[in-house]
Design an enzyme around this catalytic site. Structure first.
Site, PDB file in Angstrom:
ATOM      1  N   VAL A  89       0.855  -1.179   0.000  1.00 50.90           N
ATOM      2  CA  VAL A  89       0.000   0.000   0.000  1.00 50.90           C
ATOM      3  C   VAL A  89       0.897   1.238   0.000  1.00 50.90           C
ATOM      4  CG1 VAL A  89      -1.918   1.205   1.123  1.00 50.90           C
ATOM      5  CG2 VAL A  89      -1.790  -1.287   1.243  1.00 50.90           C
ATOM      6  N   PRO A  90       1.550   1.484  -1.145  1.00 48.58           N
ATOM      7  CA  PRO A  90       2.371   2.694  -1.220  1.00 48.58           C
ATOM      8  C   PRO A  90       1.471   3.921  -1.093  1.00 48.58           C
ATOM      9  CG  PRO A  90       2.212   1.630  -3.377  1.00 48.58           C
ATOM     10  CD  PRO A  90       1.529   0.741  -2.394  1.00 48.58           C
ATOM     11  N   HIS A  91       1.979   4.956  -0.463  1.00 45.29           N
ATOM     12  CA  HIS A  91       1.173   6.151  -0.284  1.00 45.29           C
ATOM     13  C   HIS A  91       2.074   7.368  -0.179  1.00 45.29           C
ATOM     14  CE1 HIS A  91       1.960   4.302   3.641  1.00 45.29           C
ATOM     15  NE2 HIS A  91       2.030   5.527   4.117  1.00 45.29           N
ATOM     16  N   ALA A  92       1.506   8.501  -0.579  1.00 46.30           N
ATOM     17  CA  ALA A  92       2.277   9.740  -0.562  1.00 46.30           C
ATOM     18  C   ALA A  92       1.335  10.933  -0.565  1.00 46.30           C
ATOM     19  CB  ALA A  92       3.195   9.805  -1.787  1.00 46.30           C
TER      20      ALA A  92
END
Length: 154
Positions: free
Chosen positions: A64-67
């Protein structure tokens, strides 16, 4: 939080040809660029900066990459399913093939955290993960989130 509200059909990609974590994150950035009208390089840079703090690989083949990214007015998401899993430095050291990426405006606080928690809870479901891996089309993937999001994100 209803996960389906974060995700548009244009933000779902079923993709092969990725052989590294960086390439997988690039695929996520490209998808976000196309679906959310964001600068691809800026998105990739934000994702890489977040990964430098620690892997977003949750385990069981899920990341769950997030930015936080300027240019958004709400939390948005894209989903990328890789044809072949890639090494991702996940918590369980298993390679990743399901990537549900979240993007938030820089000022989003609690909303971003609620979305992250909802997606993490949903992706813990072995049944959902298996159905996502078996889905043949973008519409079939979207339907899984529309159907399952309220029950798993409640």
């Amino acid at each position: 939080m209803d996960i389906a509200d974060l995700l548009s059909s244009g933000g779902i990609v079923l993709r092969g040809g990725v052989s590294s974590k960086r390439q997988a994150l690039h695929a996520v950035a490209e998808t976000a660029s196309n679906a959310l009208n964001l600068d691809e390089d800026r998105v990739l840079e934000a994702l890489l900066e977040r990964e430098a703090l620690g892997s977003t690989g949750l385990g069981s083949g899920v990341a769950v990459p997030h930015a936080r990214v300027k240019g958004l007015d709400r939390v948005c998401a894209v989903f990328v399913r890789l044809e072949s899993p890639v090494a991702y430095e996940a918590l369980d050291d298993r390679p990743v093939d399901l990537m549900f990426a979240l993007f938030a405006p820089p000022e989003a606080g609690a909303e971003h955290l609620r979305a992250l928690a909802a997606v993490s809870r949903a992706m813990r479901s072995p049944e959902l993960r298996e159905r996502l891996r078996q889905a043949r089309t973008v519409d079939a993937v979207r339907a899984l989130f529309v159907k399952d999001a309220p029950a798993t994100a409640a």
